[in-house]
Design an enzyme around this catalytic site. Structure first.
Site, mmCIF file in Angstrom:
data_model
loop_
_atom_site.group_PDB
_atom_site.id
_atom_site.type_symbol
_atom_site.label_atom_id
_atom_site.label_comp_id
_atom_site.label_asym_id
_atom_site.label_seq_id
_atom_site.Cartn_x
_atom_site.Cartn_y
_atom_site.Cartn_z
ATOM 1 C CD GLU A 166 -38.774 2.635 -16.835
ATOM 2 O OE1 GLU A 166 -38.518 3.350 -15.843
ATOM 3 O OE2 GLU A 166 -37.903 2.059 -17.487
ATOM 4 C CB CYS A 176 -42.525 8.066 -13.416
ATOM 5 S SG CYS A 176 -42.474 8.373 -15.164
HETATM 6 P P1 NAP Z 1 -50.337 0.077 -10.583
HETATM 7 O O1 NAP Z 1 -51.263 0.031 -9.443
HETATM 8 O O2 NAP Z 1 -49.045 -0.611 -10.421
HETATM 9 O O3 NAP Z 1 -51.116 -0.562 -11.816
HETATM 10 C C1 NAP Z 1 -50.516 -0.691 -13.094
HETATM 11 C C2 NAP Z 1 -51.118 -1.895 -13.809
HETATM 12 O O4 NAP Z 1 -50.656 -3.102 -13.210
HETATM 13 C C3 NAP Z 1 -52.637 -1.953 -13.724
HETATM 14 O O5 NAP Z 1 -53.118 -2.491 -14.919
HETATM 15 C C4 NAP Z 1 -52.877 -2.891 -12.558
HETATM 16 O O6 NAP Z 1 -54.121 -3.515 -12.613
HETATM 17 C C5 NAP Z 1 -51.752 -3.885 -12.720
HETATM 18 N N1 NAP Z 1 -51.336 -4.478 -11.449
HETATM 19 C C6 NAP Z 1 -50.897 -3.822 -10.356
HETATM 20 N N2 NAP Z 1 -50.574 -4.687 -9.387
HETATM 21 C C7 NAP Z 1 -50.806 -5.926 -9.878
HETATM 22 C C8 NAP Z 1 -50.665 -7.245 -9.348
HETATM 23 N N3 NAP Z 1 -50.210 -7.456 -8.116
HETATM 24 N N4 NAP Z 1 -51.011 -8.293 -10.128
HETATM 25 C C9 NAP Z 1 -51.468 -8.095 -11.383
HETATM 26 N N5 NAP Z 1 -51.634 -6.864 -11.929
HETATM 27 C C10 NAP Z 1 -51.302 -5.792 -11.196
HETATM 28 O O7 NAP Z 1 -49.994 1.564 -11.056
HETATM 29 P P2 NAP Z 1 -50.929 2.850 -11.231
HETATM 30 O O8 NAP Z 1 -52.343 2.435 -11.311
HETATM 31 O O9 NAP Z 1 -50.396 3.620 -12.338
HETATM 32 O O10 NAP Z 1 -50.625 3.601 -9.865
HETATM 33 C C11 NAP Z 1 -49.732 4.728 -9.787
HETATM 34 C C12 NAP Z 1 -48.324 4.347 -9.404
HETATM 35 O O11 NAP Z 1 -47.577 4.007 -10.567
HETATM 36 C C13 NAP Z 1 -47.506 5.444 -8.768
HETATM 37 O O12 NAP Z 1 -46.934 4.954 -7.580
HETATM 38 C C14 NAP Z 1 -46.395 5.809 -9.742
HETATM 39 O O13 NAP Z 1 -45.170 6.066 -9.175
HETATM 40 C C15 NAP Z 1 -46.277 4.651 -10.602
HETATM 41 N N6 NAP Z 1 -45.939 5.092 -11.966
HETATM 42 C C16 NAP Z 1 -44.650 5.034 -12.407
HETATM 43 C C17 NAP Z 1 -44.325 5.430 -13.690
HETATM 44 C C18 NAP Z 1 -42.911 5.313 -14.246
HETATM 45 O O14 NAP Z 1 -42.689 5.549 -15.431
HETATM 46 N N7 NAP Z 1 -41.931 4.956 -13.458
HETATM 47 C C19 NAP Z 1 -45.339 5.911 -14.507
HETATM 48 C C20 NAP Z 1 -46.640 5.944 -14.032
HETATM 49 C C21 NAP Z 1 -46.935 5.532 -12.759
HETATM 50 P P3 NAP Z 1 -55.231 -3.129 -11.515
HETATM 51 O O15 NAP Z 1 -55.421 -1.662 -11.595
HETATM 52 O O16 NAP Z 1 -56.410 -3.928 -11.907
HETATM 53 O O17 NAP Z 1 -54.645 -3.530 -10.198
#
Ligand code: NAP
Length: 477
Positions: A233, A270
């Site tokens: 998601e 989201c």
């Molecule tokens: P994120 O930066 O994607 O991180 C989510 C998880 O994935 C964290 O545990 C992160 O670890 C890991 N991760 C991210 N990139 C990675 C990579 N290249 N390799 C390995 N692990 C990786 O998301 P976030 O911290 O929630 O940041 C907010 C964003 O998420 C917003 O843009 C929002 O739109 C989106 N979001 C979407 C939804 C939905 O339901 N669609 C819900 C919530 C949030 P690390 O932190 O250690 O990098």
């Protein structure tokens, strides 16, 4: 476990191995065992609510009111999945009796049943420390399906993740179930998260987070020697289309409602509405003015993490500097969190520039001005994929209404005709997942009871002996 240095890869190995060791037992477990675990987890969460909410508030700044509501939602969905299991959903069968004779009329006896996938690696969300974290929707759905879970804790709420996992361990112990059914990887950095996705004993990944993170991890899942399903998601811009006739009669109230939705939780949902599509008309002008006015007193709180705040500031600055974008509401100053922002652009510019269609996670929206409904339809088509589209003013059947609905259904997982997209009910009919780039598997949902199907795979048994069709209770279907 409580320190912040990254979890070594051999600790991830041992978490996955202890989960994998429970996979056959849990896949073959009956409804009473699974339902008792899900209810036990819900009861334990509710009982520890005050203590857990205090930790969550320290780590997320989301506030006790929102966090208490989130615990209630989390235990509600755990109990909901328990009821699904008792209703037999993961044990469902389709039984085609044999028919003697030559094919195509003649056929063997075929029983189609569901097989749990195996160990699910679950990446917790930053913005739902309860409902999409250790015991959140993905974990509940996977356990209900018969799959053990390895949780990759989100670094935004490490103490809470640990406390909820410890609570889950106590429930498992009380119910004499193996500890590995719910494993935790507490301090994994990106290397650790990547290692988890590539782990040969992991059978599926559930992820809630950013587009960039989701795409990187999906690539790893697809490039494994044995590729596995990746249920991501990602971000979404959730257009709201408001027709002038609706705004003429209800514009003021709708502006207040929309301002509340855009700023809810400091815009960190989201489903937060990021694009407001209006048709050129004096009622639309009045609506934009009312929306800007409604933003003025809106309180916001600190964002979930410095990285998310930085992402918001960068996104807002890019829009402010864009030649085709006009500011409508910019605050004099920010508080602990960013004050809301409203910008405006023509439909033509929005359709021409993909950067204008990128999500800015936080309290910000872009008004898109279309000349007519045909142009509004093209705006929706340009969005391509989104979790939701909201259509205000479609109460009466008309060609315009049908064009808008057709476009909305093509690009969204959920289409609303009233209200705002924030707030996603946990039900059977819910669909939280839209075409790319909002989800990697839009044919599935991550909210609602259909979420369990992500972790089940159909298997057909042909001319199976009686014993092979017996359930754990010795009953045959
Ligand atoms: P994120 O930066 O994607 O991180 C989510 C998880 O994935 C964290 O545990 C992160 O670890 C890991 N991760 C991210 N990139 C990675 C990579 N290249 N390799 C390995 N692990 C990786 O998301 P976030 O911290 O929630 O940041 C907010 C964003 O998420 C917003 O843009 C929002 O739109 C989106 N979001 C979407 C939804 C939905 O339901 N669609 C819900 C919530 C949030 P690390 O932190 O250690 O990098």
């Amino acid at each position: 476990m409580n320190n912040t240095s990254p979890t070594p890869l051999d600790a991830i190995d041992s978490s996955v191995q202890s989960a994998a060791a429970t996979a056959v037992f849990w896949a073959e477990s009956g409804p009473s065992l699974r339902a008792a675990l899900l209810r036990g987890l819900a009861d334990a969460l509710d009982a520890a609510r005050d203590e857990l909410v205090a930790i969550a508030d320290r780590e997320s700044a989301l506030g006790p009111a929102r966090l208490n509501g989130e615990v209630a939602r989390t235990s509600f969905q755990l109990r909901g999945f328990a009821a699904e299991v008792e209703a037999g959903v993961p044990y469902a069968r389709v039984d085609d009796a044999a028919i003697a004779g030559a094919p195509p009329q003649g056929r063997p006896h075929l029983v189609r049943m569901l097989e749990p996938l195996g160990v699910v690696a679950m990446f917790s969300a930053s913005n739902f420390p309860f409902a999409f974290s250790v015991l959140g929707g993905d974990t509940a759905a996977a356990l209900a399906a018969g799959c053990p879970v390895v949780v990759k804790a989100h670094p935004g709420h490490p103490q809470l993740s640990l406390a909820v996992w410890e609570l889950a361990q106590r429930v498992l112990e009380r119910q004499k179930l193996p500890a590995g059914l719910i494993s935790l990887v507490p301090n994994a950095d990106r290397e650790g998260g990547s290692y988890l996705v590539r782990h040969p004993d992991v059978a599926a990944v559930a992820f809630t987070g950013s587009y960039q993170g989701g795409m990187a991890l999906q690539k790893l899942a697809a490039e494994r020697p044995r590729p596995i399903p990746f249920y991501g998601e990602l971000g979404s811009i959730n257009p709201v289309v408001a027709l002038p006739a609706k705004l003429r009669t209800e514009g003021a109230a709708l502006a207040a409602t929309l301002a509340g939705s855009i700023t809810l939780g400091c815009g960190q949902f989201c489903t937060s509405p990021g694009v407001i599509v209006l048709i050129d008309d004096p009622a639309s002008d009045a609506f934009v003015a009312a929306l800007a006015e409604a933003f003025k007193p809106m309180p916001t709180h600190a964002m979930l993490s410095p990285a998310i705040r930085q992402g918001f500031d960068n996104g807002a600055a890019k829009l402010a500097a864009h030649a085709a974008v006009k500011p409508v509401f910019a605050p004099a100053a920010d508080g602990a969190g960013p004050a809301p922002r409203l910008f405006e652009v023509t439909a033509e510019a929005f359709i021409a520039d993909a950067h204008l269609r990128e999500e800015v996670f936080g309290p910000l929206a872009l008004v898109v001005r279309a000349a007519d409904v045909g142009e509004a339809v093209r705006v929706l088509e340009a969005v391509g994929g989104t979790l939701t589209v909201t259509l205000w003013g479609l109460e009466q059947d008309s060609d315009d209404a049908r064009h808008l609905l057709r476009a909305a259904r093509r690009v969204a997982g959920r289409v609303l005709f009233a209200g705002v997209p924030t707030g996603v009910a946990v039900t059977h009919a819910q669909q939280h997942g839209g075409p790319w780039p909002s989800s990697t598997q839009p044919q599935s949902t991550s909210v609602g009871y259909a979420a369990m199907q992500r972790f089940l795979r159909p298997v057909a048994l042909q001319d199976a002996p009686r014993w092979a069709l017996e359930t754990e209770n010795g009953q045959s279907h």
